[in-house]
Write an enzyme that holds these catalytic residues in place. Structure first.
Site, PDB file in Angstrom:
ATOM      1  N   TYR A 120       0.821  -1.220   0.000  1.00  0.00           N
ATOM      2  CA  TYR A 120       0.000   0.000   0.000  1.00  0.00           C
ATOM      3  C   TYR A 120       0.851   1.265   0.000  1.00  0.00           C
ATOM      4  CZ  TYR A 120      -4.282  -2.608   0.492  1.00  0.00           C
ATOM      5  OH  TYR A 120      -5.344  -3.435   0.240  1.00  0.00           O
ATOM      6  N   GLY A 175       4.657   1.173  -0.798  1.00  0.00           N
ATOM      7  CA  GLY A 175       5.668   1.081  -1.859  1.00  0.00           C
ATOM      8  C   GLY A 175       5.088   1.327  -3.246  1.00  0.00           C
ATOM      9  N   THR A 182       2.823  -5.936  14.207  1.00  0.00           N
ATOM     10  CA  THR A 182       3.059  -6.157  15.634  1.00  0.00           C
ATOM     11  C   THR A 182       3.538  -7.598  15.828  1.00  0.00           C
ATOM     12  OG1 THR A 182       1.262  -4.623  16.086  1.00  0.00           O
ATOM     13  CG2 THR A 182       1.967  -6.013  17.909  1.00  0.00           C
ATOM     14  N   THR A 193       7.384   2.295   8.609  1.00  0.00           N
ATOM     15  CA  THR A 193       7.315   2.936   9.928  1.00  0.00           C
ATOM     16  C   THR A 193       8.080   2.074  10.923  1.00  0.00           C
ATOM     17  OG1 THR A 193       5.151   3.795   9.359  1.00  0.00           O
ATOM     18  CG2 THR A 193       5.738   3.791  11.700  1.00  0.00           C
ATOM     19  N   CYS A 200      -2.079   0.717  10.553  1.00  0.00           N
ATOM     20  CA  CYS A 200      -1.034   1.525  11.195  1.00  0.00           C
ATOM     21  C   CYS A 200      -1.325   2.012  12.609  1.00  0.00           C
ATOM     22  CB  CYS A 200      -0.729   2.730  10.317  1.00  0.00           C
ATOM     23  SG  CYS A 200      -0.036   2.236   8.738  1.00  0.00           S
ATOM     24  N   LYS A 212     -11.888   1.800   5.894  1.00  0.00           N
ATOM     25  CA  LYS A 212     -12.416   3.123   5.555  1.00  0.00           C
ATOM     26  C   LYS A 212     -12.829   3.106   4.094  1.00  0.00           C
ATOM     27  CE  LYS A 212      -9.154   6.426   5.167  1.00  0.00           C
ATOM     28  NZ  LYS A 212      -7.844   7.122   5.158  1.00  0.00           N
TER      29      LYS A 212
HETATM   30  N1  LIG Z   1      -0.623   1.427   4.740  1.00  0.00           N
HETATM   31  C1  LIG Z   1      -0.477   2.686   5.102  1.00  0.00           C
HETATM   32  O1  LIG Z   1      -1.404   3.499   5.037  1.00  0.00           O
HETATM   33  C2  LIG Z   1       0.850   3.194   5.576  1.00  0.00           C
HETATM   34  C3  LIG Z   1       1.069   4.570   5.654  1.00  0.00           C
HETATM   35  C4  LIG Z   1       2.312   5.016   6.084  1.00  0.00           C
HETATM   36  C5  LIG Z   1       3.290   4.100   6.437  1.00  0.00           C
HETATM   37  N2  LIG Z   1       3.066   2.760   6.389  1.00  0.00           N
HETATM   38  C6  LIG Z   1       4.145   1.845   6.738  1.00  0.00           C
HETATM   39  O2  LIG Z   1       4.747   1.382   5.535  1.00  0.00           O
HETATM   40  C7  LIG Z   1       5.188   0.034   5.688  1.00  0.00           C
HETATM   41  C8  LIG Z   1       4.582  -0.829   4.603  1.00  0.00           C
HETATM   42  O3  LIG Z   1       3.174  -0.831   4.763  1.00  0.00           O
HETATM   43  P1  LIG Z   1       2.200  -1.392   3.646  1.00  0.00           P
HETATM   44  O4  LIG Z   1       0.825  -1.053   4.080  1.00  0.00           O
HETATM   45  O5  LIG Z   1       2.680  -0.955   2.300  1.00  0.00           O
HETATM   46  O6  LIG Z   1       2.477  -2.984   3.819  1.00  0.00           O
HETATM   47  P2  LIG Z   1       2.071  -4.142   2.820  1.00  0.00           P
HETATM   48  O7  LIG Z   1       1.964  -5.359   3.638  1.00  0.00           O
HETATM   49  O8  LIG Z   1       0.925  -3.721   1.952  1.00  0.00           O
HETATM   50  O9  LIG Z   1       3.333  -4.282   1.846  1.00  0.00           O
HETATM   51  C9  LIG Z   1       4.576  -4.763   2.236  1.00  0.00           C
HETATM   52  C10 LIG Z   1       5.134  -5.640   1.112  1.00  0.00           C
HETATM   53  O10 LIG Z   1       6.482  -5.961   1.417  1.00  0.00           O
HETATM   54  C11 LIG Z   1       6.749  -7.247   0.881  1.00  0.00           C
HETATM   55  N3  LIG Z   1       7.955  -7.802   1.496  1.00  0.00           N
HETATM   56  C12 LIG Z   1       8.169  -8.130   2.798  1.00  0.00           C
HETATM   57  N4  LIG Z   1       9.444  -8.557   2.976  1.00  0.00           N
HETATM   58  C13 LIG Z   1      10.048  -8.514   1.764  1.00  0.00           C
HETATM   59  C14 LIG Z   1      11.354  -8.811   1.294  1.00  0.00           C
HETATM   60  N5  LIG Z   1      12.311  -9.256   2.125  1.00  0.00           N
HETATM   61  N6  LIG Z   1      11.624  -8.652   0.001  1.00  0.00           N
HETATM   62  C15 LIG Z   1      10.663  -8.201  -0.854  1.00  0.00           C
HETATM   63  N7  LIG Z   1       9.422  -7.878  -0.473  1.00  0.00           N
HETATM   64  C16 LIG Z   1       9.106  -8.022   0.824  1.00  0.00           C
HETATM   65  C17 LIG Z   1       5.484  -8.025   1.187  1.00  0.00           C
HETATM   66  O11 LIG Z   1       5.371  -9.149   0.338  1.00  0.00           O
HETATM   67  C18 LIG Z   1       4.404  -6.967   0.931  1.00  0.00           C
HETATM   68  O12 LIG Z   1       3.885  -7.035  -0.398  1.00  0.00           O
HETATM   69  C19 LIG Z   1       4.802  -0.367   7.112  1.00  0.00           C
HETATM   70  O13 LIG Z   1       5.900  -0.159   7.953  1.00  0.00           O
HETATM   71  C20 LIG Z   1       3.698   0.607   7.458  1.00  0.00           C
HETATM   72  O14 LIG Z   1       3.638   0.844   8.842  1.00  0.00           O
HETATM   73  C21 LIG Z   1       1.856   2.295   5.940  1.00  0.00           C
END
Ligand SMILES: NC(=O)c1ccc[n+]([C@@H]2O[C@H](COP(=O)([O-])OP(=O)(O)OC[C@H]3O[C@@H](n4cnc5c(N)ncnc54)[C@H](O)[C@@H]3O)[C@@H](O)[C@H]2O)c1
Length: 463
Positions: free
Chosen positions: A13, A15, A95, A133, A277, A340
């Protein structure tokens, strides 16, 4: 230093949308987003932009413009890391569910794996950007792994937390309130900060790019989420008081929001906050505070979570109580499952917990969400491990047509604030429901007065 090649580890979400916008705004930079999840990468590469793995308004257009030009999605993680001058780590930091810090601390195993992988494959110097985060001082751990397991390449570590909100991710990325970049306050650190400032500088005004030391940046992200969640719990706590005193929480929210010191946002009472989050980041803050022996600080923030859990339980219990103290065998229609509107993300969604409580009461739930699949909903319930998969399948039916969900229902629970719910033919829905026809609006989205005129018995949080 001018960056020409970026790799982002994690196509989730954060990346996916973040890199899509960086690529769109920097046609001169090659951006490769990599992930271990083959299905996710295939969906990012799907020629039909409706099939992107993440639903965000406007994302299809951005990806459509940059993909194949300078934006690439791949499972070849090593290759992309080695070719890049700047590597973003955007993997999940859930977590911990085991061991020390279980249920509170951030699980940093994915971060550590990334650091080890970067160290192993890198043949040239790189800037590593923490986009995930992370607990304050994680950069120190990443640096230690990189310096001790690498092949001699040199690394600078930056913290660049993401502040986008799901549902408005593209809008937030296009016009961020601020971009935050933390780095070491050394000549090399400042040079790395500058390189990342230039990436954002192609579309974000310089005065909106804040640079700090590493620890301030890491802690600011946790702090921002804690403050936002605290506002939700604060107004939710007052919603209960409104219900017993005759005050209306919407009116209270409007009245205090006009105070410029308070401001109008995040003052809407609801069935509780969800999302991946808020909860995990506050728990993380609580855990960090505890580990420094700051128990009063930890207790203060933990209360935000306690209030949120209370709100979800209160909503579910009110449904049971109102339906004459039993929902056993009764059809309860759920409108919405996502945490949401305008997202297909269901992580920590209030709907899951409300469903879990009602299933314990032997309700028969029929759910409809415009963007969430049946597979996702069943997966969410199974994840709780309250009952086996077969029982969850028996208790929850998922449909693609809202009118099918609502037909013959004893009660309707609105769990997500999707705009389309307001546009339904509520007279037709009323005619086809069991009587009395109850509506429990957990998001305050429906027109209470109009529904009551039709004949519904309507409960809105905080009224
Ligand atoms: N979702 C939000 O709204 C939001 C907003 C701000 C910050 N964050 C932070 O950003 C970070 C990512 O959140 P997200 O919602 O994108 O998570 P997500 O689970 O949607 O995506 C993470 C991705 O990382 C991949 N992954 C994990 N380990 C890996 C590795 N070794 N090599 C390659 N790929 C790997 C997973 O397969 C997954 O697709 C978290 O720390 C979160 O707290 C999220």
């Amino acid at each position: 230093m001018k960056i020409k090649n970026i790799c982002c580890i994690g196509a989730g979400y954060v990346g996916g949308p973040t890199m899509a916008v960086i690529a769109q705004k920097n046609p001169g930079i090659k951006v490769t987003v990599v992930d271990l999840n083959v299905e996710r990468i295939a969906a990012w590469n799907d020629t039909n932009l409706d099939n992107l793995p993440i639903y965000e308004p406007g994302l299809d257009k951005v990806v459509g413009e940059a993909r194949g030009r300078n934006l690439f999605f791949s499972t070849e993680v090593d290759k992309a890391i080695d070719e890049a001058e700047m590597v973003f780590i955007s993997v999940n930091t859930p977590t911990k569910t085991y061991g020390v810090g279980k249920g509170m601390a951030a699980d940093l195993k994915y971060i550590e794996l990334c650091a080890r992988q970067i160290a192993r494959v890198s043949t040239s110097n790189k800037i590593i950007v923490e986009k995930s985060t992370l607990p304050v001082r994680t950069a120190q751990a990443i640096k230690s792994i990189l310096d001790n397991t690498g092949n001699g390449a040199k690394f600078q570590i930056l913290s660049n937390p993401e502040f986008l909100a799901e549902g408005t991710a593209v809008e937030d990325l296009m016009a961020p309130d601020r971009v935050l970049i933390g780095g070491e306050q050394t000549p090399e650190g400042l040079e790395a900060i500058d390189a990342l400032v230039n990436v954002y500088g192609t579309w974000v005004a310089k005065e909106n790019i804040i640079t700090t030391n590493l620890w301030s940046s890491e802690l600011s992200k946790l702090t921002a989420n804690a403050f936002l969640a605290q506002r939700v719990s604060s107004i939710n706590s007052l919603s209960e008081l409104c219900e017993v005193t005759g005050a209306d929480v919407n009116e209270v929210g409007r009245a205090i929001g006009k105070d410029s010191r308070i401001g109008p946002k995040f003052l809407k009472a609801s069935v509780g906050f969800g999302g991946s989050c808020f909860q995990k980041d506050i728990l993380n803050l609580v855990y960090i505070s505890k580990s420094y022996g700051l128990d009063a600080v930890a207790d203060y923030w933990e209360q935000v979570i306690i209030m949120n859990d209370h709100q979800k339980h209160r909503f579910a219990k009110n449904i049971v109580k109102t339906l004459y103290n039993t929902v056993s065998g009764k059809k309860i229609a759920f409108l919405g499952w996502a945490f949401k509107k305008d997202t297909n993300d269901t992580r920590e969604s209030a709907a899951i917990y409300v469903a879990d409580i009602l299933l314990d009461e032997q309700a028969s739930i029929v759910a409809y969400d415009p963007k969430v699949t049946a597979q996702q909903m069943y997966g969410d319930l199974d994840y709780l491990q309250t009952r086996d998969t077969a029982s969850n399948k028996k208790g929850l039916t998922v449909v693609n047509d809202p009118y099918e969900a609502l037909e013959d229902a004893h009660a309707i629970a609105v769990l997500t604030e999707w705009d389309e719910f307001k546009t339904y033919d509520w007279q037709k829905i009323y005619d086809n429901m069991q009587k009395p026809a109850f509506v429990f609006d957990g998001r305050s989205v429906l027109d209470k007065v109009a529904l009551e005129k039709i004949g519904f018995q309507v409960y809105v949080i905080g009224q």
